[in-house]
Design a protein around this motif. Sequence first.
Motif, PDB file in Angstrom:
ATOM      1  N   THR A 168       0.831  -1.203   0.000  1.00 50.28           N
ATOM      2  CA  THR A 168       0.000   0.000   0.000  1.00 50.28           C
ATOM      3  C   THR A 168       0.865   1.252   0.000  1.00 50.28           C
ATOM      4  N   VAL A 228       2.075   1.749  -3.539  1.00 53.51           N
ATOM      5  CA  VAL A 228       1.005   2.285  -4.391  1.00 53.51           C
ATOM      6  C   VAL A 228       0.816   3.772  -4.121  1.00 53.51           C
ATOM      7  N   PHE A 261      -5.554   5.588  -1.412  1.00 57.80           N
ATOM      8  CA  PHE A 261      -5.308   4.298  -2.042  1.00 57.80           C
ATOM      9  C   PHE A 261      -5.025   3.253  -0.974  1.00 57.80           C
ATOM     10  N   CYS A 264      -4.737  -1.295  -0.579  1.00 55.36           N
ATOM     11  CA  CYS A 264      -4.667  -2.570  -1.281  1.00 55.36           C
ATOM     12  C   CYS A 264      -5.648  -3.534  -0.631  1.00 55.36           C
TER      13      CYS A 264
END
Length: 131
Positions: free
Chosen positions: A94, A97, A117, A119
């Motif tokens: 994460t 990202v 964002f 995951c």
Amino acid sequence: MKNLFFLLTFFPVILFAQAPIDFHHYEGIKCVGLIPQDFIRPTQEKYNEALAQEVKVTDNKKIVSAKDDFLLESNYLIDGLLQSGKVLFGDTVTEYVNRIADHVLVNEPELRTKLRFYCLRSTEANAFSTN
């Protein structure tokens, strides 16, 4: 001849460059750190905030009703997903990202503050997003 040269030159590099994977001491990805506010804030509070942003005075009753239904249902479904235990936060994937998002949206700081964002822990090989 070129293919043979390529094979003899780069194959040993590729073969020996890979680190061995220790499957006997495998640990799954785990959430780390403080729980984000997206997980804690009450659904009703998120819904009221989204409704205040979306509904305009000029909207007619049908549009207001449709927006209301959509925001109510989507906020409850998203919170159901967030609280399911499948969404990861603070883990290495994460964080990676989010670093990519920071890089991609470097020229859009206002938009970046609105996007979050996470995951999803899943056995399916696919990707999706929510509003």
